[in-house]
Design an enzyme around this catalytic site. Structure first.
Site, PDB file in Angstrom:
ATOM      1  N   HIS A 127      57.662 -36.844  -2.919  1.00  0.00           N
ATOM      2  CA  HIS A 127      58.932 -36.121  -3.063  1.00  0.00           C
ATOM      3  C   HIS A 127      58.835 -34.924  -4.023  1.00  0.00           C
ATOM      4  O   HIS A 127      58.680 -33.796  -3.599  1.00  0.00           O
ATOM      5  CB  HIS A 127      60.033 -37.085  -3.514  1.00  0.00           C
ATOM      6  CG  HIS A 127      60.310 -38.187  -2.527  1.00  0.00           C
ATOM      7  ND1 HIS A 127      60.602 -37.933  -1.206  1.00  0.00           N
ATOM      8  CD2 HIS A 127      60.336 -39.530  -2.672  1.00  0.00           C
ATOM      9  CE1 HIS A 127      60.801 -39.090  -0.574  1.00  0.00           C
ATOM     10  NE2 HIS A 127      60.631 -40.073  -1.440  1.00  0.00           N
TER      11      HIS A 127
ATOM     12  N   ASP B   9      64.112 -35.712 -14.049  1.00  0.00           N
ATOM     13  CA  ASP B   9      64.519 -37.058 -14.488  1.00  0.00           C
ATOM     14  C   ASP B   9      63.305 -37.989 -14.395  1.00  0.00           C
ATOM     15  O   ASP B   9      63.286 -38.919 -13.604  1.00  0.00           O
ATOM     16  CB  ASP B   9      65.679 -37.584 -13.613  1.00  0.00           C
ATOM     17  CG  ASP B   9      65.327 -37.623 -12.124  1.00  0.00           C
ATOM     18  OD1 ASP B   9      64.441 -36.852 -11.684  1.00  0.00           O
ATOM     19  OD2 ASP B   9      65.911 -38.439 -11.391  1.00  0.00           O
TER      20      ASP B   9
END
Ligand SMILES: *[C@@H]1O[C@H](CO)[C@@H](O)[C@H](O)[C@H]1NC(C)=O
Ligand SMILES: *[C@@H]1O[C@H](CO)[C@@H](O)[C@H](O)[C@H]1NC(C)=O
Length: 353
Positions: free
Chosen positions: A266, A34
């Site tokens: 991340h 995403d």
């Protein structure tokens, strides 16, 4: 900034020749994503790594609700790496069973997902010949036990594929996912991480399937620190490094505004877990996910059974418990990331300089 804009204008003006197709011996992967600032870095890391053959990119909801915007970002990142041959497929914009909630995604990624840079249109088009879920199903069916999935987003597309075809879970080689936390505080609630909270029922489907999973959660990502100095240096290695440093400015500012003197790393952690397993220490735990109404404090909490005894046996049918990354060698990570990005080359990068 203007150099990057010029790059995209240039890329849009000429169609790049596709890079050589799959070479035997590489690990076939599909990236579910995403993008997303850290997603873009993770995609570039994968494209820079010779060990991987990226068969396609699937997009679903996550940092933003609009999957067209997210898929166009994936195209932009592939074009930056000269990889116009990689198909990008749009998947679900809605979580499995709940209403979409952005959990502050635009604050960290910008309204355009790439730090409010509003880059020009990508040259390539979203591959509309099939949906993201159809691509996952058909690709895994064509290469049983050979395709690994790297998920940098909520696992909505994966959960849909698991539900649609019982063979899928048996034929996926492995899932490397960024998501969740076991020992660190959450980042969208006291106990939940964004990718899991965004679609907790989907994560529950994945953890309760027979797919073997490696989880790169906040346990390691909050201990992998990007600094502005590191990014300034990376910006000198090539255009990809320059682009990363550029979009990271928004991310650094966002983290600074909530008190962080660095930005946690991340999504690239899920790629690194596949590329350089020795960068991490690991444990195997049975995992489940708490699903509550959005807003409830425990929604999206990953429940790891760490009792490690007769009360937590391996459920029938599972090869083994999921692998949870528990600690990271940050120095090794940062060196590998830089070395790999430095190897990315693209004919258009020369033009951009
Ligand atoms: C999503 O973004 C695209 C491209 O900017 C736009 O054309 C479309 O209207 C948006 N869709 C929604 C539902 O907002
Ligand atoms: C879309 O992707 C499929 C599967 O990789 C590929 O066969 C097809 O040629 C692609 N279509 C376009 C228009 O690029």
């Amino acid at each position: 900034m203007s150099a990057i804009r010029a790059f995209f204008v240039f890329a849009a003006a000429c169609s790049l020749p596709p890079i050589a197709a799959a070479i035997d011996g590489k690990q076939k992967v599909i990236i579910n994503t995403d993008p997303g600032i850290d997603d873009s870095m993770a995609i570039l890391l994968a494209l820079a790594s010779d060990e991987l053959d990226v068969l396609g990119i699937t997009v679903n909801l996550g940092s933003l609700h609009n999957t067209t915007v997210l898929a166009e970002n994936a195209l932009r990142v592939c074009e930056l790496a000269g990889r116009t041959d990689i198909p990008v497929f749009v998947g679900s914009a809605e979580p499995l069973a709940m209403k979409f909630h952005d959990y502050g995604g635009p604050n960290f990624h910008g309204l355009d997902g790439l730090g409010n840079n509003h880059f020009p249109e990508p040259a390539g088009k979203i591959n509309a010949s099939m949906s993201a879920v159809e691509f996952l199903l058909s690709t895994v069916r064509a290469h049983p036990r050979q395709v690994a999935i790297i998920s940098l987003a909520p696992v909505t597309n994966l959960a849909l594929a698991i539900r649609m075809d019982p063979l899928f879970a048996l034929q996926v080689k492995h899932v490397y996912m960024m998501g969740g936390t076991i020992t660190e505080p959450g980042n969208v609630s006291p106990v939940a991480e964004a990718n899991i909270a965004n679609d907790a029922p989907a994560a529950k489907v994945l953890f309760n399937s027979q797919i073997s999973v490696t989880v790169a959660g906040l346990d390691v990502t909050m201990h992998t620190h990007w600094t502005r100095e590191y990014m300034r240096d990376l910006s000198t290695v090539n255009s990809a490094g320059h682009f990363i440093n550029h979009i990271m400015q928004f991310y650094f500012d966002a983290y600074e505004s909530i008190g962080f003197p660095y930005a946690p790393c991340h999504d690239p952690s899920a790629v690194m877990a596949l590329l350089e397993p020795t960068v991490y220490e690991k444990q195997r735990y049975p995992l489940d996910v708490a699903v509550a109404q959005t807003g409830d404090a425990w929604h999206g909490m990953v429940i790891a059974d760490r009792r490690n005894g007769p009360l937590s046996p391996t459920p029938a049918g599972f090869e083994a418990f999921p692998v949870v990354l528990t600690s990271v060698n940050q120095t090794a990570f940062m060196k590998s990331f830089r070395d790999r990005i430095a190897r990315l080359s693209s004919p258009v990068m020369v033009v951009q300089m």
